[in-house]
Design an enzyme around this catalytic site. Structure first.
Site, mmCIF file in Angstrom:
data_model
loop_
_atom_site.group_PDB
_atom_site.id
_atom_site.type_symbol
_atom_site.label_atom_id
_atom_site.label_comp_id
_atom_site.label_asym_id
_atom_site.label_seq_id
_atom_site.Cartn_x
_atom_site.Cartn_y
_atom_site.Cartn_z
ATOM 1 N N LYS A 106 23.875 14.477 24.930
ATOM 2 C CA LYS A 106 24.024 13.168 24.287
ATOM 3 C C LYS A 106 25.341 12.562 24.716
ATOM 4 C CE LYS A 106 21.607 10.864 21.155
ATOM 5 N NZ LYS A 106 20.191 11.086 20.831
ATOM 6 N N GLY A 218 16.091 0.465 8.755
ATOM 7 C CA GLY A 218 16.563 0.366 10.142
ATOM 8 C C GLY A 218 15.551 -0.414 10.952
ATOM 9 N N TYR A 219 16.021 -1.419 11.694
ATOM 10 C CA TYR A 219 15.065 -2.274 12.410
ATOM 11 C C TYR A 219 15.489 -2.463 13.860
ATOM 12 C CZ TYR A 219 10.894 -5.149 11.728
ATOM 13 O OH TYR A 219 9.608 -5.635 11.747
ATOM 14 N N GLY A 220 15.960 -1.376 14.465
ATOM 15 C CA GLY A 220 16.246 -1.391 15.899
ATOM 16 C C GLY A 220 14.958 -1.090 16.648
ATOM 17 N N ASN A 221 15.076 -0.488 17.816
ATOM 18 C CA ASN A 221 13.897 -0.196 18.628
ATOM 19 C C ASN A 221 12.888 0.639 17.848
ATOM 20 O OD1 ASN A 221 12.643 2.103 20.463
ATOM 21 N ND2 ASN A 221 12.725 0.247 21.699
ATOM 22 N N ALA A 222 13.342 1.748 17.252
ATOM 23 C CA ALA A 222 12.411 2.662 16.576
ATOM 24 C C ALA A 222 11.790 2.007 15.344
ATOM 25 C CB ALA A 222 13.144 3.945 16.200
ATOM 26 N N GLY A 223 12.614 1.438 14.476
ATOM 27 C CA GLY A 223 12.119 0.880 13.224
ATOM 28 C C GLY A 223 11.169 -0.294 13.416
HETATM 29 N N1 GLU Z 1 17.755 8.708 22.329
HETATM 30 C C1 GLU Z 1 16.429 9.221 22.149
HETATM 31 C C2 GLU Z 1 16.450 10.433 21.239
HETATM 32 O O1 GLU Z 1 17.306 10.593 20.401
HETATM 33 C C3 GLU Z 1 15.731 9.456 23.471
HETATM 34 C C4 GLU Z 1 16.407 10.410 24.383
HETATM 35 C C5 GLU Z 1 15.826 10.415 25.790
HETATM 36 O O2 GLU Z 1 14.875 9.715 26.035
HETATM 37 O O3 GLU Z 1 16.379 11.150 26.589
HETATM 38 O O4 GLU Z 1 15.565 11.234 21.280
#
Ligand code: GLU
Length: 416
Positions: A106, A218-223
């Protein structure tokens, strides 16, 4: 006693619990408790006014026994090295639980991208890649988007890397725009994977989700994609959503297309016509069938876990629930789909993107969906069966599945 909310301390506590149940060899346990490699660097960025601002950046390669490190990059004002360490550890368990041949990593930069101009953001992104270029690559470590990072940022970083190494290597980073070797459906993959696991949870719990209520923090990409797909694939009614500025509630349901349009034009979900305001905290305690925490860490803690009324908590965010809250939710019969299982759809399609980049032949959206569904459903079953057979909560079960696989790879390599 007040809870320790340091994310890395939490990640280590979770591992400790799994190690005990697995009767993991103490040397292996000690090895898996710490990141294998960390990079800390300064990124000087020329600002539009001619001044230079120095940003702090990190990349943690937590464990690469099963394959190259993999994981996103966050641009956030309150980023810390311990948060990045925790997120890198969770990536290690995430790639393992869905059984893709990758490790965990990360990255992060302490910055507020909302205060940067587009040109400043580009220079920061390119500066980040210049700082880590020698440590990443298709066979070493592959970054991706996460909180406040986008396909455009991935494109700038890929370009910077390719300019430095002098050849094309799109698989150095994932979550790219389709025009530059991105995968079909990478954009909604995190939410889609979570929706597949929620569908599976409803099956084992014998719940009919059609027309039932959901809430999304949360309303970013995932939300935001979870909103759309909860409607489309589960037939649910999303009654509340929120972002960092606050939330909105309408018991008759909020339409995803309309709220997404509203957020795109105003920058926030608040003041949506016909909805009342609700705080982020109150949203978590609503009487809904499914709650999707989709923002940041530590939102369900020992303090509010007893107030959670959802049947299912589907964790789209990383680290939203503390260990103390996990115990309370388990005792209260709340079915948690733990983060590194629930949100693994993103990294799974990132892996598909790497595969497609490597053989330069691209899949249809339908094929991506089918393969993602198979991966998520298989991982869900492995975790669910483990939880039932050991009588433990789902997060611990997911750890048991994931840690054992990583430990086996470490053992085969002869590291421990
Ligand atoms: N950031 C995303 C996660 O937390 C995706 C990570 C990725 O695609 O490498 O899983």
């Amino acid at each position: 006693m007040t809870e320790n909310l340091n994310p890395f301390a939490i990640a280590q506590t979770q591992l400790d619990q799994a190690a005990e149940l697995l009767q993991l060899d103490p040397d292996m346990h000690a090895f898996l408790r710490e990141p294998m490699r960390e990079f800390h660097f300064s990124i000087p960025v020329r600002m539009d006014d001619g001044s230079t601002r120095t940003f702090r950046g990190f990349r943690v390669q937590y464990n690469d026994a099963r394959g190259p490190a993999k994981g996103g990059l966050r641009f956030h004002p309150s980023e810390t090295i311990d948060t990045v360490r925790a997120l890198a550890a969770w990536m290690t368990w995430k790639t393992s639980v869905v059984d893709i041949p990758l490790g965990g990593g990360k990255g992060g930069v302490i910055c507020d991208p909302r205060e940067l101009s587009r040109n400043e953001l580009e220079r920061l992104s390119r500066g980040y890649m210049r700082s880590i270029a020698r440590y990443v690559g298709l066979t070493k470590d592959v970054p991706a988007p996460d909180v406040y990072t986008t396909p455009q940022i991935m494109a700038w970083m890929m370009d910077e890397y390719e300019m430095l190494v002098g050849h094309r290597e799109p698989g150095v980073i994932t979550g790219k725009p389709l025009d530059l070797g991105g995968s079909a459906s990478r954009g909604d993959a995190t939410a889609r994977g979570a929706i597949y696991t929620t569908r599976e949870a409803a099956k084992v719990l014998n719940l009919d989700m059609r027309g039932k209520r959901a809430a999304i923090q949360g309303y970013g990409n995932a939300g935001s994609f979870a909103h759309k797909l909860a409607e489309e694939l589960l037939g649910m009614k999303v009654v509340a959503i929120s972002d960092s500025r606050g939330g909105i509630l309408n018991w008759d349901g909020l339409n995803a297309a309309d709220t997404m349009k509203h957020k795109a034009s105003t920058g926030a979900v608040s003041d949506f016509p016909g909805a009342e305001a609700i705080s982020n905290e109150a949203l978590l305690e609503l009487d809904v069938m499914v709650l999707f925490p989709s923002a940041l860490e530590n939102v369900i803690t020992g303090k509010n876990a007893n107030q959670i009324r959802a049947n299912i908590v589907a964790e789209l965010a990383n680290g939203p629930t503390t260990p103390e809250a996990d115990t309370i939710l388990f005792e209260n019969g709340v079915y948690v789909i733990p983060d590194f299982l629930c949100n693994a759809g993103g990294v799974t399609v990132s892996y598909f993107e790497m595969v497609q980049n490597a053989y330069q032949y691209y899949w249809t959206q339908q094929l991506v969906h089918e393969r993602l569904d198979l991966k998520m459903t298989t991982a869900f079953s492995a975790v669910h069966e483990m939880a039932v057979s050991k009588g433990v909560h789902n997060r611990l079960a997911a750890y048991l599945v994931a840690v054992e696989r990583v430990a086996r790879a470490v053992r085969w390599r002869g590291w421990v």
